[in-house]
Motif scaffolding. Structure first.
Motif, PDB file in Angstrom:
ATOM      1  N   MET A  68      -2.408  -3.668   8.567  1.00  0.00           N
ATOM      2  CA  MET A  68      -1.066  -3.738   7.595  1.00  0.00           C
ATOM      3  C   MET A  68       0.053  -4.126   8.479  1.00  0.00           C
ATOM      4  O   MET A  68       1.083  -4.807   8.064  1.00  0.00           O
ATOM      5  N   HIS A  82      -1.266 -11.789   3.912  1.00  0.00           N
ATOM      6  CA  HIS A  82      -1.303 -10.296   3.822  1.00  0.00           C
ATOM      7  C   HIS A  82      -1.216  -9.570   2.306  1.00  0.00           C
ATOM      8  O   HIS A  82      -1.902  -8.517   2.011  1.00  0.00           O
ATOM      9  N   PHE A 138      -3.638  -7.043   0.916  1.00  0.00           N
ATOM     10  CA  PHE A 138      -3.364  -5.741   0.764  1.00  0.00           C
ATOM     11  C   PHE A 138      -2.466  -5.339  -0.510  1.00  0.00           C
ATOM     12  O   PHE A 138      -1.813  -4.150  -0.892  1.00  0.00           O
ATOM     13  N   PHE A 185       4.976  -3.548   3.327  1.00  0.00           N
ATOM     14  CA  PHE A 185       4.414  -2.732   4.334  1.00  0.00           C
ATOM     15  C   PHE A 185       4.668  -1.242   3.976  1.00  0.00           C
ATOM     16  O   PHE A 185       5.726  -0.663   3.729  1.00  0.00           O
TER      17      PHE A 185
END
Length: 201
Positions: free
Chosen positions: A8, A93, A97, A106
Motif C-alpha cells: 500500500m 495501485h 487496492f 492510501f
C-alpha cells in the motif's frame, strides 16, 4: 509490519518522489484528484491534506484533520504534473487496492489514515533491504520526507526553472532559492553552456 504495509505504501512513497508531495498531501490524495491517462504525463490536483497532530490540537478530536494545502487558502488547489512512471504506479495501485469510501488512495485496512509512525517504520525497514549496511546506518534518505527533497533537487538539477519547481512543490520562490541553493549553485556550468549556445544562435 512491512508485509502488511509495504504494498500500500509503495505508491504513497512514489508520490513523494515523482510528484514532490508532502507526506500529508499524499495521505490525503483521492482518486478524483488524479488524472491518469493511458499514456503520457498525468496530473494531480491537490486539494486536501491530512496532517498528523496531537488529538488535543485538532478540530475534530482525531489525530488527522482534513485541511487545505500548506501556505494556501482553504479552497485553493495546486496542480502537479506527474511523469508516466508515477501514472503507471498509481493505476496499478488503484487496480490492486481500490480506493477508500472517501476516495482516498492510501489508508489502513480499516479505512483510516496511515500514521506517520507507521509509514516511517516501514521506510526504515525498507532502507535495510535497499541500501548497503553502511548506507543504511547513514542519514541518507533517512526520512520519507527526504523523497520530496530528492524530487525538488532532481527538478532543479534537470534545469527546471525555480518558479516552476516552486509551483509544483507548493513553495514560495524565496523558500525554494534558500532551501535548495546548493542545487542551483551546481547549475552554474550548465547555465554558462546554455548562455553560450543562445549567444551563438
Amino acid at each position: 509490519m512491512v508485509e502488511i504495509w509495504a504494498p500500500m505504501l509503495a505508491a504513497m512513497f512514489a508520490c513523494m518522489y515523482f510528484g514532490g508531495l508532502r507526506p500529508a498531501e499524499a495521505a490525503g490524495l483521492r482518486q478524483k484528484d488524479c488524472h491518469l491517462p493511458a499514456t503520457g504525463w498525468g496530473l494531480l490536483t491537490l486539494e486536501k491534506t491530512r496532517p498528523q497532530s496531537n488529538k488535543r490540537f485538532t478540530d475534530s478530536g482525531q489525530a488527522h484533520d482534513e485541511r487545505g494545502l500548506k501556505h494556501r487558502g482553504v479552497k485553493q488547489t495546486r496542480t502537479v504534473p506527474i511523469p508516466p512512471e508515477l501514472v503507471a504506479i498509481l493505476l496499478q495501485h488503484i487496480a490492486s487496492f481500490g480506493v477508500g469510501e472517501d476516495g482516498r488512495l492510501f489508508r489502513t485496512r480499516t479505512g483510516g489514515v496511515i500514521s506517520g509512525s507507521a509509514y516511517a517504520k516501514v521506510w526504515q525497514e525498507a532502507r535495510t533491504y535497499a541500501f548497503t549496511p553502511d548506507q543504511a546506518a547513514s542519514p541518507l534518505a533517512g526520512r520519507p520526507y527526504d523523497l520530496r527533497h530528492a524530487a525538488v533537487s532532481l527538478w532543479l538539477n534537470a534545469g527546471v526553472h525555480a518558479p516552476e519547481a516552486a509551483e509544483r512543490a507548493g513553495h514560495g520562490v524565496d523558500v525554494m532559492l534558500r532551501v535548495y541553493a546548493k542545487c542551483i549553485d551546481d547549475q552554474r556550468e550548465v547555465a554558462n553552456q546554455r548562455i553560450l549556445g543562445a549567444l551563438a544562435a
